[in-house]
Every structure is written in structure tokens, then in C-alpha cells.
Scaffold this active site. Sequence first.
Site, short mmCIF file in Angstrom:
data_model
loop_
_atom_site.label_atom_id
_atom_site.label_comp_id
_atom_site.label_asym_id
_atom_site.label_seq_id
_atom_site.Cartn_x
_atom_site.Cartn_y
_atom_site.Cartn_z
N ALA A 92 8.11 5.68 2.84
CA ALA A 92 8.41 4.62 1.87
C ALA A 92 9.68 3.92 2.33
O ALA A 92 10.79 4.28 1.95
CB ALA A 92 8.58 5.21 0.47
N CYS A 101 -2.79 -13.26 5.17
CA CYS A 101 -3.74 -13.48 4.06
C CYS A 101 -3.28 -14.64 3.20
O CYS A 101 -3.76 -14.80 2.07
CB CYS A 101 -3.89 -12.21 3.22
SG CYS A 101 -2.37 -11.67 2.41
#
Length: 396
Positions: A279, A340
Amino acid sequence: MYKTLTLKRGKEESLRRFHPWVFSGALVSMPGQNDDIEEGDIVRVEASDGTPMGVGHFQIGSIAVRMLSFDDIDITPEFYGEALRQAWLMRKALGLCRPDNTAFRLVHGEGDFLPGLVVDIYGDTAVLQAHSPGMHFAREIIAMQLTQIEGLDIRSVYYKSETTLPYKAHLDATNGYLIGHSESSVAVENGLKFNIDWLRGQKTGFFVDQRDNRMLLEHYSAGRRVLNMFCYTGGFSVYAMRGGAAQVHSVDSSSKAVALTDANIALNFPDDNRHEAFAEDAFKFLDNTAKGAYDLIILDPPAFAKHRSALRNALRGYQKLNAAGIAKVAPGGIVFTFSCSQAVSREQFRLAVFSAAAQTGRKVRILHQLTQPADHPVNIYHPEGEYLKGLALYVE
């Protein structure tokens, strides 16, 4: 009878070419408070000479009407039912609904001639997402029609549009089940299992648009040390593991995403110590990565530009990210890189990647030019629907 909006002279040409959007500037006048037309209403569109051009959903904004039909017809529940049935027939022809593949996109907005609507299928649950007020108001009809499609066998329909509808419309949309009830489940993609959390996950719970690209990555994974940046649910990581990767590291700034990735790895490869998740901020992780530490790197960030106003900064971001990835991959390594962002064209993305490659001074070749899969079709009259761009690069 639907209210009528009239186009300025010469502005009907795009509709004659079946482009599904009518921009506010093309209208003689935008509806005001006294016009009795509200967001989400179905309206008739006519040319300046009174010729009917079709019907669509009205909304306030630059895109004033999203066309549902270029014929002057009534939009009935049967209209939605037939459009959904045609979308299903195409997915059926593609062979997407199989025991080893229960996750796919059924409706991709303009690509399926239902602008403003997205429907993803996870087993016997459909997750419905509205991107326009008109589709929001039609949600109950659409949900009912979904359950009536022969061969699809939908038992639950979950509505998830709190974050996708125009906030200025003040629709106060609430996520929840329209039909049935089903807890988040496990769906299968090409024989691999994934936990789908449509209640709390991003988008509809999973990014089905990378299915084909994940399969391609699997082909290149054998024996390689793989780094999956912006991993989210770990889709690329799971495929790399099945492809025989020697090591897979998954990175995401979200601890929830890292937990999802770990869960999906455990679902498919229990007690396999080849995988580790971190993370951490992607750029910091790459900065601290030794050159040559990975043979295969995936760069699949969230949209850097959701609107054209952010385009310049987005292109800088893509260049910076790709320069880091290309610089750090081992000689003979491969980089899968994506955008995207619909606001970023294929040419603009390629230029950003080319500039990044030149910045590193390394020899780089394109192995594959990547895009969205067939269940995310592009309406030939609406090229803006091609949002996912990608390159697979070989780096000497």
C-alpha cells in the site's frame, strides 16, 4: 406527446450521420423554467425546417440530448427490452457467458445504442449504472426488462449511480437493490475467481474492460518478475500468477485495494508465496525501485483526465509515469501501459509514451496496441466511445 427541441440551421448534419449527442449550442434555445421540460425528460428533436430527427433524453449541460432513436417513436418499456435483448445476443455470439466466465459487460452506453447506461453482469446479478438523468428515471423499467431476457437468468439488479450522475441535476440517487438481493459474490473470468464487491467497490465492482489484456499479459509472464502498479483488485496479478511468474508485486495507494488483491490471490493461489502487495504511492514506489528489479511492469492508472480541462496535466502525468517504468524495467523486459481517460486520444497517449521512451534513451518497440474488449463496443458513429488505450512495449 413529447416536447420538441429545434436545431439551428445546418446543425442536423451530425444526427443524419447518427451521432447520438446533441450539443446545447446546436439548439435554437435551451429549455428554461417556463418551457415545461425537465432533466431526464424524453424530447423530440427536429431540424430547422421541422423535419423529425428522433427522440432522446434531455439534460442540462453541454450535451443537451442523448439520442435513443433516430426515428420519431414512443420510448416504451418494450423499446428498452429490445435494446437489451440485442445487447445480450451480441454477448452470446461472442461466447462470453460460460461456466468459466460469468463476468462481462452487457450494456456499454452509446456502444449499445443506450447512451448514459452501463450494465455489468456478475453471475446472476446485474449491476446497473446511470450516467444521465434520463436513464436514472428509467432504472426500474430497465431492471424489470433485464430479468425477462431469455437465457440471461438475472435474479438480482443492483443500482449504483451515486457517483456517476451529474451532480448539478440534484437527483439524490441512492445505491441499492432494485430487484432481489445478493451479497457481494465470486465471479469467474477465464477460469480465475474474483471477489466482486458492487456495494463498496469502484465502478460496478470490477474492471471487466481489461479481460483480454490480462490474458495477453498471462502469455508473457512465465518466469518473469512482475510489478503491477495501481493494482486495485489485482486482476493483472492473478493472471500473471497463473502464467507462471517467478514473482509478483502489487502496488496501490489504497490499503483496501491491497486487501482486495491479497484476497483474490488467496482465492486462486492459496499459500503461494510468489505474491506480495504494498500500500504505497505508485510514483514513490517506482522512484525507490532498483533498475532491473522487474522484467514485466503494468502501468494501469486511474483516469488522469476526466475532462478536457485537465488534459495537459494528464499528458505530463502519463509521460512521467511511463518514463519511470521504462527506465526501471530490466533489459529485455516488457511494459504494459494504459490510459482509460476518454479525454485523451490514442494519438496523444502514444505521443506521451514515445516522449517518455525518448527521455530514457532506451530502445523501445511496440509489441501490441491494446484497447477495450468486444463487450465494450464502440458505436461506429460515436468514435468517442473508444476510451481504453494501451501499448505493450519491449525494452532492450
